[in-house]
Scaffold this active site. Structure first.
Site, PDB file in Angstrom:
ATOM      1  N   ARG A   1       0.856  -1.702  -0.230  1.00  0.00           N
ATOM      2  CA  ARG A   1       0.066   0.012   0.109  1.00  0.00           C
ATOM      3  C   ARG A   1       0.684   1.544   0.369  1.00  0.00           C
ATOM      4  O   ARG A   1       0.368   2.391  -0.729  1.00  0.00           O
ATOM      5  CB  ARG A   1      -0.658   0.295   1.222  1.00  0.00           C
ATOM      6  CG  ARG A   1      -2.379  -0.932   0.819  1.00  0.00           C
ATOM      7  CD  ARG A   1      -3.139  -1.356   2.496  1.00  0.00           C
ATOM      8  NE  ARG A   1      -2.215  -1.520   3.436  1.00  0.00           N
ATOM      9  CZ  ARG A   1      -2.900  -1.499   4.615  1.00  0.00           C
ATOM     10  NH1 ARG A   1      -4.165  -1.326   4.932  1.00  0.00           N
ATOM     11  NH2 ARG A   1      -2.060  -2.285   5.555  1.00  0.00           N
TER      12      ARG A   1
ATOM     13  N   ASN B   1      -6.577  -3.004   1.362  1.00  0.00           N
ATOM     14  CA  ASN B   1      -6.271  -4.168   1.271  1.00  0.00           C
ATOM     15  C   ASN B   1      -8.284  -5.110   2.029  1.00  0.00           C
ATOM     16  O   ASN B   1      -8.622  -4.512   2.290  1.00  0.00           O
ATOM     17  CB  ASN B   1      -5.980  -4.775   3.703  1.00  0.00           C
ATOM     18  CG  ASN B   1      -4.463  -4.949   2.781  1.00  0.00           C
ATOM     19  OD1 ASN B   1      -3.158  -4.246   2.078  1.00  0.00           O
ATOM     20  ND2 ASN B   1      -3.740  -4.737   4.313  1.00  0.00           N
TER      21      ASN B   1
END
Length: 795
Positions: free
Chosen positions: A58, A76
């Site tokens: 990320r 996520n």
């Protein structure tokens, strides 16, 4: 559409070096107008699957997206990473390209899918909270050794993490062993009980920091703490690491809590300490692993080539089997009678700190009594290890999933995994073929791993051990339930070994609402090698191991199979001999030697063999070989190695599995090129006449030949017979690929000679690299067979 996307991308990437914190979309639009591109914003939903959680994915996406001036978000979910990106189509294309080609070092991208969604006018890019629910297909990352950046902080007296034993970042630290659930967020790990302090929270939320969304991030103010306690659990004063180092210097046994469980440590140069550890641990002869601080110290103990050095220093930090230097300063009790050492380097800050204060090599062996699962909970460790360890260097971060150290060796410049556990598990083995239905593969009885398979991925468990031990079997069942929950896989097909008495078979038979499939042990070995190499077959499969249940009721173990993933035909094998006393013969190689002598000579065994000096013992076992009820027939290659080791006086009794064969390999003179004859006879089913080979061994032993020469000639004979049998099968079938699997092919000398000779005869040779050739790889083969049979039904 953009009329000149490539020009726009060049402009965007040229400006990236001066972008800071992302560029407003209007800057990209201006770049588009400069090049004549159409000023059009689009939004795309991008899903990334694979090992993409807990690896800094990320933060990577955030950095690339802001650098490209995109708006949107990344987060996520149970399937992996989900991105929504908004901006010029060319910039989004660049983002997708980066996802496929420039991902973080620890990430493994398996699939990237893109779909169009309506634009929302977002001008900034952010990391959003994880989403729960949906099918679970994300791959949980393995634990990663401490990185150089974190080591520098630990070493810097001015850094706030100086000397801190739990320092980590997005590039290193605990992963699998602390994960309770997915998505991989702090709240789903054993770090949930350690709220972030303001300084760590600032790092966690700062896109420019390498700890941006690093879930285990912590510091001395907010993270776990070390403590040193005695065997009764009472705290000991002073710095815990200093106290543990002082205890090692005094010859004490120290239990050290690592990533996947407790280890038992002693000074590896102190023979009294190592001998005491052997006695208390009830581990008579099996070598201990040794940890050293760095490569320089490793080279003081063992010879190292580049491939071995790369394995030692890899992020996985396995135990690496290495050739021991003649005068290596290691106590005899560490690896008695062994020409190799299993070395590993530190992989947690605790290990680094300990070896800085105690700079000698240390034994670092699993925290258990012989054959038990590794201890990983503090209360359990104190109960089980208090009679072994004098002090405990422990901490208050729970270990959720125990994992032993992995063991590898180098073979022809590549890794050969012998035990796949910490650092590898639970990274999936991705196959070229789909699984039509989810599969649970229950594995073997010894060196057990289980596996869960879905889509194109097979996730093997960490090394479980020998299921004959009840605590290990209990850990096995709990591990399966944890993996099923973590991966969200509800198996419809459950695969087991054909042996009806294996506890893994009994476990499978007790499951409800599943389809059961029995797979022959040696077919599973060959299927494992095929899956390891992404090869569908057919192959001439050579499955040489200790024992496996054959469909004819005998114990197989020296097999030649014409095989693919879906099936096999037995085309050759070692000639079976009785195993006097059954399981007793596995523990006592001299019994197998007696059986081979009876087969080779009948009642006229030559006098003069040391094995015959105890005539009463010899006569009793010779008679037992003629009693089928107490002496099952076996074609085991492992038992042939045992017999030769006993005849040479190498070993009468195995203190651990495979000991006689290991010592026979290490005895062999690698420069010896002579060989005995291991005749190959027969037509449709070839037979290798081991008794004829034994006669040649006996002749040399009685003639006073050097044991090292006899051992080498034996290895050369086995390799030559394997090649001859494979050539005969190739000539009759046209199959020109050979697959080598089974525990016997952990033997590097045999594997090297056999591989070279097969290639010289025009074979493509498949060997293991991602999973062990021993029974630790059986679960992969079982799963692969189930998938192939399912695909066959579909077609």
């Amino acid at each position: 559409m953009l009329r000149d996307e490539s020009t726009l991308r060049r402009v965007a990437w040229r400006q990236k070096s001066i972008w800071s914190g992302g560029v407003p979309p209007d800057a990209v639009r201006r770049a588009g107008r400069e090049t004549g591109a159409v000023d059009e914003l689009v939004r795309r939903r991008i899903r990334v699957e694979g090992v993409v959680q807990g690896v800094g994915f990320r933060p990577f996406v955030h950095s690339v997206a802001t650098g490209l001036g995109l708006g949107g978000h990344v987060g996520n979910d149970a399937r992996g990473v989900i991105i929504e990106a908004e901006g010029p189509e060319g910039a989004i294309a660049d983002l997708v390209h980066a996802l496929r080609t420039r991902c973080p070092p620890l990430a493994v991208v398996e699939e990237v899918t893109v779909s169009a969604v309506p634009p929302l006018g977002e001008r900034t890019f952010r990391v959003v909270d994880s989403a729960d629910g949906g099918p679970r297909t994300v791959s949980v990352p393995a634990d990663v050794a401490t990185c150089e950046d974190c080591l520098r902080e630990i070493s810097d007296p001015a850094d706030r993490r100086h000397g801190y034993a739990f320092t980590n970042c997005t590039g290193c630290g605990p992963r699998f062993t602390i994960v309770r659930d997915i998505p991989y967020d702090r709240g789903n790990t054993t770090m949930a009980d350690f709220p972030l302090c303001p300084a760590c929270a600032a790092e966690y939320h700062d896109p420019a920091n390498r700890r941006f969304h690093a879930q285990p991030v912590c510091c001395p103010e907010c993270g776990p703490r070390l403590r040193l306690v005695d065997a009764a659990g009472n705290p000991l004063p002073g710095d815990p690491v200093d106290g543990a180092a002082a205890a090692l210097a005094q010859g004490a046994i120290v239990a050290v809590k690592g990533l996947g469980g407790f280890h038992l440590a002693v000074d590896a140069t102190d023979d009294d300490a190592a001998s005491a550890l052997r006695k208390r641990k009830n581990r008579e002869a099996k070598p201990f692993a040794v940890m050293v601080a760095d490569l320089e110290r490793a080279r003081q103990l063992c010879s190292l080539d580049d491939a071995e050095a790369a394995l030692l220093t890899s992020r996985r930090r396995p135990i690496v089997l290495l050739d021991r230097l003649p005068h290596a300063p290691v106590a005899p009790a560490v690896a008695p009678g062994n020409t190799q050492l299993g070395l590993l380097l530190p992989y947690t800050p605790v290990h680094h700190l300990l070896l800085r204060r105690f700079p000698k090599p240390i034994v670092l062996t699993s925290g258990n009594a012989s054959d038990e699962p590794i201890a990983h909970r503090d209360d359990d460790a104190l109960q089980r290890l208090s009679s072994i360890a004098d002090v405990f260097l422990t901490h208050d971060r729970p270990i959720h999933a125990p994992a032993d150290d992995s063991v590898v060796r180098a073979f022809r410049g590549k890794q050969l995994v012998l035990r796949r556990s910490r650092g590898y598990t639970p990274e999936p083995v991705v196959l070229p073929w789909e699984f039509p239905r989810p599969v649970l593969a229950c594995g073997a009885e010894l060196k057990n791993t289980f596996a869960l398979a879905e889509r194109r991925k097979v996730v093997l468990s960490q090394h479980i051990g020998d299921l004959e031990d009840y605590p290990t079997f209990r850990s096995y069942g709990g591990g399966i339930e944890h993996f099923r929950a973590l991966l969200g896989i509800d198996p419809q097909v459950v695969v087991h070994d054909l042996h009806p008495e294996y506890l893994s078979t009994k476990y499978a038979e007790e499951l409800d609402d599943v389809e059961l499939l029995g797979v022959q042990h040696h077919h599973a070995h060959i299927a494992s090698c095929l899956a390891d190499n992404g090869h569908p077959g057919p192959v001439v499969g050579v499955a040489f191991d200790g024992l496996g249940y054959g469909p004819d009721g005998t114990l197989w173990g020296g097999e030649f199979l014409l095989a693919d993933l879906a099936g096999y035909r037995r085309v050759g094998h070692l000639e079976p001999v009785p195993l006097p006393g059954g399981a007793a013969a596995v523990r006592q190689p001299w019994r197998v030697a007696v059986s081979y002598l009876v087969r080779a000579y009948g009642n006229d065994v030559p006098a003069g063999l040391a094995l015959l000096r105890r005539r009463d013992r010899w006569a009793r076992i010779a008679a037992l070989t003629r009693t089928p009820r107490h002496s099952p027939l076996s074609s085991s290659a492992g038992r042939l190695f045992d017999a030769v080791a006993a005849l040479l006086g190498v070993r009468d009794v195995n203190d651990y599995e495979g000991q006689a064969a290991i010592e026979l390999e290490q005895l062999a003179d690698p420069t010896e090129r002579g060989r005995y004859e291991l005749p190959v006879s027969g037509g449709d089913v070839l037979r290798l006449r081991g008794a004829d080979l034994i006669r040649e061994v006996v002749n040399d032993v009685l003639a006073g030949a050097a044991p090292s020469a006899v051992a080498a000639r034996f290895h050369n004979a086995v390799g030559r017979a394997i090649v001859e049998a494979c050539v005969r099968v190739r000539d009759s079938t046209g199959v020109r690929t050979a697959a080598l699997s089974g525990g016997v092919f952990q033997n590097a000398l045999l594997l090297d000679r056999t591989t070279a000779a097969l290639r010289a005869r025009g074979f493509q040779v498949l060997v293991h690299s991602r999973v062990p050739p021993n029974d630790g790889g059986i679960s992969l083969g079982q799963a692969a067979v189930a998938g192939a049979l399912d695909r066959g039904r579909e077609s």
